[in-house]
Design a protein around this motif. Structure first.
Motif, PDB file in Angstrom:
ATOM      1  N   THR A 122      43.983  11.247 -33.824  1.00 39.59           N
ATOM      2  CA  THR A 122      45.437  11.328 -33.760  1.00 39.59           C
ATOM      3  C   THR A 122      45.962  12.489 -34.590  1.00 39.59           C
ATOM      4  OG1 THR A 122      45.546   8.935 -33.466  1.00 39.59           O
ATOM      5  CG2 THR A 122      47.573  10.046 -34.097  1.00 39.59           C
ATOM      6  N   VAL A 123      45.492  12.612 -35.824  1.00 38.11           N
ATOM      7  CA  VAL A 123      45.949  13.699 -36.699  1.00 38.11           C
ATOM      8  C   VAL A 123      45.368  15.032 -36.234  1.00 38.11           C
ATOM      9  CG1 VAL A 123      45.949  14.588 -39.061  1.00 38.11           C
ATOM     10  CG2 VAL A 123      46.246  12.140 -38.656  1.00 38.11           C
ATOM     11  N   GLY A 124      44.110  15.024 -35.834  1.00 39.51           N
ATOM     12  CA  GLY A 124      43.439  16.274 -35.483  1.00 39.51           C
ATOM     13  C   GLY A 124      43.990  16.952 -34.259  1.00 39.51           C
ATOM     14  N   ARG A 125      44.399  16.180 -33.262  1.00 43.45           N
ATOM     15  CA  ARG A 125      44.881  16.810 -32.032  1.00 43.45           C
ATOM     16  C   ARG A 125      46.195  17.554 -32.252  1.00 43.45           C
ATOM     17  NH1 ARG A 125      47.111  12.018 -28.016  1.00 43.45           N
ATOM     18  NH2 ARG A 125      48.721  11.185 -29.388  1.00 43.45           N
ATOM     19  N   MET A 126      46.910  17.240 -33.338  1.00 42.46           N
ATOM     20  CA  MET A 126      48.137  17.966 -33.655  1.00 42.46           C
ATOM     21  C   MET A 126      47.922  19.016 -34.741  1.00 42.46           C
ATOM     22  SD  MET A 126      51.191  18.415 -32.831  1.00 42.46           S
ATOM     23  CE  MET A 126      52.328  19.631 -33.501  1.00 42.46           C
ATOM     24  N   VAL A 381      24.706  10.622 -36.029  1.00 44.27           N
ATOM     25  CA  VAL A 381      25.598   9.598 -35.469  1.00 44.27           C
ATOM     26  C   VAL A 381      26.838   9.476 -36.337  1.00 44.27           C
ATOM     27  CG1 VAL A 381      25.724   7.248 -34.552  1.00 44.27           C
ATOM     28  CG2 VAL A 381      23.520   8.372 -34.698  1.00 44.27           C
ATOM     29  N   GLY A 382      27.545  10.572 -36.538  1.00 47.19           N
ATOM     30  CA  GLY A 382      28.786  10.543 -37.294  1.00 47.19           C
ATOM     31  C   GLY A 382      29.966  10.536 -36.340  1.00 47.19           C
ATOM     32  N   ILE A 388      35.878  15.213 -33.589  1.00 46.34           N
ATOM     33  CA  ILE A 388      36.301  16.602 -33.803  1.00 46.34           C
ATOM     34  C   ILE A 388      35.619  17.522 -32.792  1.00 46.34           C
ATOM     35  CG2 ILE A 388      36.296  18.517 -35.456  1.00 46.34           C
ATOM     36  CD1 ILE A 388      36.525  16.446 -37.680  1.00 46.34           C
ATOM     37  N   GLN A 389      34.370  17.217 -32.450  1.00 41.32           N
ATOM     38  CA  GLN A 389      33.689  18.014 -31.418  1.00 41.32           C
ATOM     39  C   GLN A 389      34.435  17.929 -30.091  1.00 41.32           C
ATOM     40  OE1 GLN A 389      29.999  16.526 -29.717  1.00 41.32           O
ATOM     41  NE2 GLN A 389      29.074  18.551 -29.883  1.00 41.32           N
ATOM     42  N   ILE A 391      37.555  17.570 -29.692  1.00 40.96           N
ATOM     43  CA  ILE A 391      38.808  18.312 -29.804  1.00 40.96           C
ATOM     44  C   ILE A 391      38.562  19.814 -29.792  1.00 40.96           C
ATOM     45  CG2 ILE A 391      40.822  18.764 -31.269  1.00 40.96           C
ATOM     46  CD1 ILE A 391      40.548  15.923 -32.355  1.00 40.96           C
ATOM     47  N   THR A 392      37.484  20.251 -30.474  1.00 42.27           N
ATOM     48  CA  THR A 392      37.265  21.684 -30.701  1.00 42.27           C
ATOM     49  C   THR A 392      36.124  22.284 -29.899  1.00 42.27           C
ATOM     50  OG1 THR A 392      35.736  21.274 -32.551  1.00 42.27           O
ATOM     51  CG2 THR A 392      38.094  21.382 -33.066  1.00 42.27           C
ATOM     52  N   GLY A 393      35.170  21.452 -29.461  1.00 42.05           N
ATOM     53  CA  GLY A 393      33.998  21.981 -28.776  1.00 42.05           C
ATOM     54  C   GLY A 393      32.933  22.520 -29.711  1.00 42.05           C
ATOM     55  N   LYS A 394      33.121  22.376 -31.013  1.00 42.60           N
ATOM     56  CA  LYS A 394      32.154  22.871 -31.998  1.00 42.60           C
ATOM     57  C   LYS A 394      30.907  21.986 -32.036  1.00 42.60           C
ATOM     58  CE  LYS A 394      34.577  26.269 -33.923  1.00 42.60           C
ATOM     59  NZ  LYS A 394      34.095  27.667 -33.995  1.00 42.60           N
ATOM     60  N   ASN A 395      29.804  22.570 -32.504  1.00 41.44           N
ATOM     61  CA  ASN A 395      28.575  21.815 -32.707  1.00 41.44           C
ATOM     62  C   ASN A 395      28.758  20.822 -33.841  1.00 41.44           C
ATOM     63  OD1 ASN A 395      25.810  21.469 -34.189  1.00 41.44           O
ATOM     64  ND2 ASN A 395      25.293  22.135 -32.127  1.00 41.44           N
ATOM     65  N   ILE A 396      28.255  19.580 -33.682  1.00 38.60           N
ATOM     66  CA  ILE A 396      28.489  18.562 -34.718  1.00 38.60           C
ATOM     67  C   ILE A 396      27.814  18.931 -36.039  1.00 38.60           C
ATOM     68  CG2 ILE A 396      28.803  16.700 -33.057  1.00 38.60           C
ATOM     69  CD1 ILE A 396      26.014  15.693 -33.881  1.00 38.60           C
ATOM     70  N   PHE A 397      26.719  19.664 -35.995  1.00 35.34           N
ATOM     71  CA  PHE A 397      26.055  20.049 -37.243  1.00 35.34           C
ATOM     72  C   PHE A 397      26.875  21.103 -37.988  1.00 35.34           C
ATOM     73  CE2 PHE A 397      22.602  18.244 -34.737  1.00 35.34           C
ATOM     74  CZ  PHE A 397      22.000  17.418 -35.671  1.00 35.34           C
ATOM     75  N   GLU A 398      27.565  21.944 -37.242  1.00 35.01           N
ATOM     76  CA  GLU A 398      28.468  22.912 -37.872  1.00 35.01           C
ATOM     77  C   GLU A 398      29.643  22.192 -38.526  1.00 35.01           C
ATOM     78  OE1 GLU A 398      31.080  26.908 -36.658  1.00 35.01           O
ATOM     79  OE2 GLU A 398      29.972  25.786 -35.120  1.00 35.01           O
ATOM     80  N   ILE A 399      30.190  21.215 -37.813  1.00 33.44           N
ATOM     81  CA  ILE A 399      31.299  20.436 -38.379  1.00 33.44           C
ATOM     82  C   ILE A 399      30.817  19.667 -39.605  1.00 33.44           C
ATOM     83  CG2 ILE A 399      33.001  18.636 -37.905  1.00 33.44           C
ATOM     84  CD1 ILE A 399      32.684  19.353 -34.903  1.00 33.44           C
ATOM     85  N   ALA A 400      29.606  19.108 -39.535  1.00 34.21           N
ATOM     86  CA  ALA A 400      29.048  18.376 -40.677  1.00 34.21           C
ATOM     87  C   ALA A 400      28.895  19.292 -41.890  1.00 34.21           C
ATOM     88  CB  ALA A 400      27.701  17.766 -40.307  1.00 34.21           C
ATOM     89  N   TYR A 401      28.528  20.533 -41.659  1.00 36.69           N
ATOM     90  CA  TYR A 401      28.404  21.491 -42.768  1.00 36.69           C
ATOM     91  C   TYR A 401      29.767  21.737 -43.414  1.00 36.69           C
ATOM     92  CZ  TYR A 401      27.590  25.887 -45.235  1.00 36.69           C
ATOM     93  OH  TYR A 401      27.528  26.872 -46.192  1.00 36.69           O
TER      94      TYR A 401
END
Length: 434
Positions: A122-126, A381-382, A388-389, A391-401
């Motif tokens: 909810t917060v991330g999409r805005m 399994v986060g 967030i992936q 919403i953004t299409g980013k790799n989950i390991f990049e987001i985890a970093y």
């Protein structure tokens, strides 16, 4: 059968079923059936029927689908955009500026959601498009959202606290109260980190925006008013003793419908989708709780929890040593299981050891929720990472970093809570004793 071999067999059966793709609830039931067939001559079908019915026939669990539905309704409303516009004018001069909106926005939405994934989405999409458009560093925009999204589990009303309370027969109202102090602590730590990072990386911050005038701030407060009123209606009614968590959940659903209706963000299709989403999530959690309840009884027949508790008592582990071991254990579990599964899988075995060590079960519930929060931002399994992936299409390991600093702050907050348990226990002991 030797207790060690039996324990190993049950672990193999459980993880074998999970790896085979069997739903968690049914996997727990299957492990319980294996345990009872081996360890006892009691009528398995009779025990199974009584425990599964008893697990689902709980008044406390009535709050669960209502809080889930409330979050689904708000997810489909304009609440997130209103919160961003309402919080932005008050953060422009803080070091880190609009990055704080992720922290404060997630904290506010967590007060009316109860779900970590719903809070993040909810917060991330805005916030993410707005932060990207204004030139904020991507690593901080994504990291602050991933970390702050975990507030949905800690800040009441929390779905996972309801699950823990039902599984351990602890007061859900006390758990809600106990989550307030640690929630404030985490929000403070996250905002403090943003301040320090912004002061050390001024070249990565966008240009200053004009200061908000009195008229703009007044309009911003008006945008925040529906959220604040809903928080007062839901949480305030519990704390004031006017409503039980279940009754407060009904208040929350009605309030969410009113907010969604007036904001114009909810149509008939969205309403039906919110019902469907709440039903699916509620059924999933109920099956997990039913399986965990039966497994708890089966483990009692095997004697494994009693033997483990006796072993812990004989070892003379200090509370700090036990908490440190459990912290590592839960972090590892969080890499492979979702938060609700962790709670229902482990409480039947872990709680007797915790009680033997003299640890307060309410405090342990908050500790467990905070560790489960860590599982939301640890791959593979986060759940927050997947949200967030999407919403953004980013790799989950990049987001985890990007979320790693906030994972470490969660560990720090857990250590602080261990040294100063009153952070969690003071409010319930004060308000519930009156």
């Amino acid at each position: 059968m030797d207790i060690g071999l039996l324990s190993l067999l049950l672990v193999v059966v459980l993880f074998g079923l999970l790896l085979a793709g069997v739903w968690v609830g049914f996997a727990l039931m299957a492990v319980g059936l294996v345990a009872m067939e081996i360890a006892t001559s009691a009528p398995v079908s009779s025990v199974f029927a009584r425990r599964v019915w008893g697990a689902m026939n709980s008044w406390d669990l009535t709050a669960l689908p209502m809080f889930i539905w409330m979050g689904e309704l708000l997810f489909r409303s304009r609440l997130s955009s209103d919160m961003f516009e309402g919080l932005a004018p008050f953060t422009r001069r803080l070091p880190g500026r609009l990055l704080h909106v992720n922290v404060f926005g997630c904290a506010l939405f967590a007060c009316v959601s109860g779900s970590s994934a719903a809070t993040t989405a909810t917060v991330g999409r805005m916030s993410l498009p707005e932060l990207r458009k204004r030139g904020y560093a991507e690593n901080m925009a994504l990291g602050t959202l991933a970390g702050s999204g975990t507030f949905g589990f800690l800040i009441p009303p929390s779905i996972i606290m309801i699950v823990y309370g039902a599984a351990t027969e602890q007061s859900i109202a006390r758990l809600f109260l106990a989550g307030v102090g640690p929630g404030i602590l985490l929000a403070f730590l996250f905002s403090a980190y943003i301040v320090v990072w912004a002061l050390m990386n001024k070249d990565k911050m966008p240009p200053l925006e004009p200061l908000a005038g009195a008229k703009e701030k007044l309009r911003a407060l008006g945008l925040l008013l529906p959220t604040l009123l809903l928080i007062i209606g839901v949480i305030g009614s519990i704390y004031a003793g006017l409503a039980s968590p279940t009754e407060a959940a009904v208040i929350g659903v009605v309030g969410a419908m009113v907010i969604s209706g007036f904001s114009g963000g909810l149509n008939w299709d969205g309403f039906v989708a919110s019902l469907r989403g709440a039903a699916i999530t509620s059924c999933m959690i109920t099956f997990i709780l039913a399986g965990a309840s039966f497994l708890t009884v089966a483990m009692g027949f095997t004697g494994i929890p009693r033997i483990l508790a006796s072993w812990i008592s004989d070892q003379g582990f200090s509370q700090y040593a036990l908490i440190a071991v459990l912290l590592v254990f839960f972090i590892v579990m969080g890499c492979f299981l979702d938060g609700i599964s962790i709670v229902v899988l482990t409480t039947s075995v872990i709680l007797p050891m915790v009680l033997v060590a003299g640890i307060d079960p309410i405090w342990f519930g908050i500790f467990l929720v905070m560790v489960v929060e860590m599982s939301q931002i640890t791959p593979p399994v986060g759940f927050n990472l997947f949200v967030i992936q999407s919403i953004t299409g980013k790799n989950i390991f990049e987001i985890a970093y990007y979320a790693l600093p906030f994972f470490l702050l969660l560990v720090l907050a857990t250590a602080i809570l261990t040294v100063f348990p009153e952070i969690a226990l003071w409010l319930p002991s004060t308000m519930m004793s009156n």
